[in-house]
Write an enzyme that holds these catalytic residues in place. Structure first.
Site, PDB file in Angstrom:
ATOM      1  CB  SER A  33      -1.179   0.114   1.293  1.00 20.88           C
ATOM      2  OG  SER A  33      -0.364   0.075   1.978  1.00 20.88           O
ATOM      3  CB  CYS A  34       4.187   1.884   0.772  1.00 24.49           C
ATOM      4  SG  CYS A  34       4.375   1.730   2.645  1.00 24.49           S
ATOM      5  CB  VAL A  35       2.850   5.705  -2.941  1.00 28.38           C
ATOM      6  CG1 VAL A  35       2.782   6.262  -4.414  1.00 28.38           C
ATOM      7  CG2 VAL A  35       1.916   5.803  -3.052  1.00 28.38           C
TER       8      VAL A  35
END
Length: 163
Positions: A33-35
């Site tokens: 879910s990190c970018v």
């Protein structure tokens, strides 16, 4: 700005909540879910990457790369310290997957991370040049500022491609 040995093919990995400004290979692995928020300056062939974990800092400032609302202005300021101007910057976003089916709506952190980054980039008038976000598969990204800002992505399902 830190320089690394050009022979190091793995580049410098940017971990969760970290950021770096470099003119050589930068990577970030295990994006769920990190970018990976990437800024690139074509004029100086200079790049920055922040591994953004959450959309809002709620006033926390100790790790500016961790939150979308602090990562965007902080990375821009750090690039400007190296000679860049906002007019010469473009952004790329990689990651922001929905890793768990049960987390939908407001609990979908990946979707919220991407929306927050787009909001803050729009406020700062930084165009998004390329994007590979969403879906349900994790990603790893390699960014090569010295090679025209080339970005390669490797998905957890084995697919590899250039943005």
């Amino acid at each position: 700005m830190e320089k690394i040995n050009a022979a190091d093919s793995r580049g410098i990995n940017v971990g969760i909540g970290e950021y770096i400004i470099k003119n050589t290979h930068i990577s970030s692995i295990g994006l769920g879910s990190c970018v990976a928020f990437i800024l690139y300056d074509r004029k100086f062939k200079l790049g920055g990457l922040a591994h953004v974990m959450l959309p809002e800092s709620n006033g926390r400032i100790e790790r500016p790369g961790k939150f979308a609302d602090t990562a965007v202005p902080h990375l821009i300021r750090e690039m400007e310290k190296c000679g860049s101007s906002k007019r010469s910057l473009s952004a790329s976003l990689v990651g922001g997957a929905s890793m768990f089916e049960q987390f939908k709506g407001n609990l979908d952190i990946g979707k919220r991370n991407v929306a927050a980054l787009k909001k803050y980039l729009d406020e700062m008038h930084i165009p998004i040049e390329s994007e590979d976000t969403g879906g349900t598969s994790g990603r790893s990204v390699n960014f090569y500022p010295e090679d025209g800002g080339k970005i390669t992505v490797r998905r957890a399902d084995g697919k590899c491609y250039e943005l």
